[in-house]
Design a protein around this motif. Sequence first.
Motif: not given
Ligand code: ZN
Length: 424
Positions: A26, A28, A176, A268, A335, A365
């Motif tokens: 995961h 972005h 998403r 999440k 996370w 992330d």
């Molecule tokens: Zn994220």
Amino acid sequence: TPLKSEEAIRSAVKNLVEEVHVVDVHTHLFPPNHGKLMLWGIDELLTYHYLVAEYFITAPATITPEKFFALEKQAQADLVWDSLFIQRSPISEACRGVITTLTELGLGELVERRDLNEVRKWFAKQTPEGYVDKVFELAKIKYVLTTNIPFEKKETVHWYPKAKEFDTHRFQTGLRVDQLLTGNWESIKEALDEMGIEHTIEGVKKLLEKWITIMKPKYFMAAVPPTLEFPSDEEMSTYAPSTINSATLLRRVLLPLAEQHHLPIALKFDSVRPINPALREGGDGVVTTKVSTLQKLCLNYPKVKFLATFLARVNQHELCVLANKFGNLHIYGCWWYCNNPSIVEEITRIRVELLGTAFTSQHSDARVLDQLIYKWKHSKAVIGGVLQDMYVKLFHAGWSLTREEIQRDVERLFGGAYEEFMEK
Ligand code: ZN
Ligand code: REL
């Protein structure tokens, strides 16, 4: 041949973890042909929302978030640099990450001189394409999963009506859909209108099916709002068919689509957004929600696969127990506010103790490409340390170990277990 001593085991584990090429499940990130969406370079690193939030703890009252965000990126970066790197030592995890990144890029001498402008000059000489190669190589990345939001115009223009080529060799997509779980009908409506689809539950399904065809995602992903409770059948049956809210979007759109298209849902939990809106992306907080929401999903939807990560530290133990009971659940990463060495260490120990190698030890992330470098370096140092202890204990228990066996396990923890789960 079995490794003969504790030292030999420690050094093999250390080396194998450092060298393993990871699947980053995961991020972005965006590929270069997505233009401005691809963030990279020193000014983006310095204005990462983790650092902006940290900056505001130290900022003078005269620099309000409004004023700060109105500045050019470079001017924002100057403020962060001066406050967090010059006025005080950059010892927080996010600050140290910038230093690790620059050092790994070979800019140690400029860091030593604290010469931000020379660092900028170095970045100005890079090209996006060349820099992707460099970062993937340095960070030892096999491929990353990206976050692709069909409700964000600035993203969808790259896909529709004409899709740009996506370098799926290194960037794989994730669809998403937070808007479904927050029941954000306004933004769903806009996306429906964009494609000329009717405003109904069936319409939302059609919309997502279109995006599945366009983006070819590996999974759905959504942050679960803390208020979302798993709706009972009784509750569901009392909804008028026309009622559209997060419960119906979950049970009548997302879960059926996941099953039909064999797309896992990556969830999440435990973020609350925002607790201080002025900080924008940096304004979200953590809250402890009920792990049982996920348990109900796993139990009631045995044909749907769930990937999950939790933000609250206290939920990590309960989550492991859950993952130990459900073959359709896979835990990934530490996370955001859990991605700090002290917490990564604790979480990784619990996970290995309860799950062996059946989980994905980390995801980056990353929002800024360069962050892959430090996020993986820092995580590997901690996870590698935990694994050393685990193998040494096993060795002392009487189990012989070869380098190849350890390598096999390490590969699982850094992407292989995810791939096995996805192929189930
Ligand atoms: Zn994220
Ligand atoms: O995917 C998410 O919901 C979060 O990871 C992000 O919204 C968050 O801002 C991210 O940068 C944290 O690491």
